[in-house]
Design a protein around this motif. Sequence first.
Motif, PDB file in Angstrom:
ATOM      1  N   TYR A  36       0.856  -1.177   0.000  1.00  0.00           N
ATOM      2  CA  TYR A  36       0.000   0.000   0.000  1.00  0.00           C
ATOM      3  C   TYR A  36       0.895   1.232   0.000  1.00  0.00           C
ATOM      4  CZ  TYR A  36      -4.152  -2.765   1.254  1.00  0.00           C
ATOM      5  OH  TYR A  36      -5.195  -3.656   1.252  1.00  0.00           O
ATOM      6  N   ARG A  37       0.298   2.349  -0.312  1.00  0.00           N
ATOM      7  CA  ARG A  37       1.047   3.602  -0.217  1.00  0.00           C
ATOM      8  C   ARG A  37       0.139   4.718   0.250  1.00  0.00           C
ATOM      9  NH1 ARG A  37       2.242   4.821  -6.673  1.00  0.00           N
ATOM     10  NH2 ARG A  37       0.069   5.293  -7.286  1.00  0.00           N
ATOM     11  N   GLN A  38       0.772   5.694   0.859  1.00  0.00           N
ATOM     12  CA  GLN A  38       0.044   6.869   1.331  1.00  0.00           C
ATOM     13  C   GLN A  38       0.813   8.112   0.955  1.00  0.00           C
ATOM     14  OE1 GLN A  38      -1.011   6.808   5.482  1.00  0.00           O
ATOM     15  NE2 GLN A  38      -2.603   8.355   5.187  1.00  0.00           N
ATOM     16  N   LYS A  42      -3.234  12.346   1.527  1.00  0.00           N
ATOM     17  CA  LYS A  42      -4.172  11.405   0.925  1.00  0.00           C
ATOM     18  C   LYS A  42      -4.321  10.166   1.793  1.00  0.00           C
ATOM     19  CE  LYS A  42      -3.451  12.804  -3.873  1.00  0.00           C
ATOM     20  NZ  LYS A  42      -3.185  12.324  -5.260  1.00  0.00           N
ATOM     21  N   GLN A  43      -5.344   9.396   1.493  1.00  0.00           N
ATOM     22  CA  GLN A  43      -5.561   8.159   2.230  1.00  0.00           C
ATOM     23  C   GLN A  43      -4.638   7.059   1.716  1.00  0.00           C
ATOM     24  OE1 GLN A  43      -9.811   7.329   1.871  1.00  0.00           O
ATOM     25  NE2 GLN A  43     -10.173   8.313   3.849  1.00  0.00           N
ATOM     26  N   ARG A  44      -4.397   6.096   2.567  1.00  0.00           N
ATOM     27  CA  ARG A  44      -3.609   4.946   2.167  1.00  0.00           C
ATOM     28  C   ARG A  44      -4.366   4.175   1.088  1.00  0.00           C
ATOM     29  NH1 ARG A  44      -0.890   1.363   6.854  1.00  0.00           N
ATOM     30  NH2 ARG A  44      -0.445   3.515   7.481  1.00  0.00           N
ATOM     31  N   GLU A  45      -3.638   3.742   0.053  1.00  0.00           N
ATOM     32  CA  GLU A  45      -4.278   3.037  -1.047  1.00  0.00           C
ATOM     33  C   GLU A  45      -3.520   1.771  -1.404  1.00  0.00           C
ATOM     34  OE1 GLU A  45      -4.292   5.583  -4.483  1.00  0.00           O
ATOM     35  OE2 GLU A  45      -2.114   5.516  -4.724  1.00  0.00           O
ATOM     36  N   ALA A  91       5.320   8.704  -2.050  1.00  0.00           N
ATOM     37  CA  ALA A  91       4.454   8.278  -0.958  1.00  0.00           C
ATOM     38  C   ALA A  91       5.277   7.463   0.036  1.00  0.00           C
ATOM     39  CB  ALA A  91       3.305   7.412  -1.488  1.00  0.00           C
ATOM     40  N   TYR A  94       3.894   0.877   2.363  1.00  0.00           N
ATOM     41  CA  TYR A  94       3.742  -0.050   3.474  1.00  0.00           C
ATOM     42  C   TYR A  94       3.560  -1.470   2.942  1.00  0.00           C
ATOM     43  CZ  TYR A  94       2.604   4.160   6.175  1.00  0.00           C
ATOM     44  OH  TYR A  94       2.632   5.385   6.779  1.00  0.00           O
TER      45      TYR A  94
END
Length: 115
Positions: A36-38, A42-45, A91, A94
Motif C-alpha cells: 500500500y502507499r500513502q 491522501k488516504q492509504r491506497e 508516498a 507499506y
Amino acid sequence: VQLQASGGGLVHAGGSLRLSCAASGFTFSSYNVSWYRQAPGKQREFVAGMSRNNVTEYADDSVKGRFIISRDNAKKMMYLQMNDLKPEDTAVYYCHANYRILKRWGQGTLVTVSS
C-alpha cells in the motif's frame, strides 16, 4: 511478529527502486501479501498484492506494467520492483500481510520521486 520494510529513497523521474519487506514471527507462506502507499494529504491506497498461491493483482493502470510484486517464502521476504517512477508515485509505502482475519503492517518506507 513483524514486517520490516526497506528500500525507499529519493529517485529521479524515470528511475527505479526495489522495495523489500522482511517478515518474522509468523508463517509467512500462509499469508497473502500486498503493498500500500500513502501520499501526503491522501488516504492509504492499495498498490499491488500477491496471494499465497502467487496470484497477483495491481491497483490500476497507473502502476500496472511499471510495478512488479514478488515474494520469496523461503526467505520470508516480499518485494516491490518499481520502474519508470513518476512524481505522483511519491508516498510512504507499506507492506502488509493477511491471513483470514489476521493482518500485519510494516512500518513504511518513504519513496520520493523528483521531476
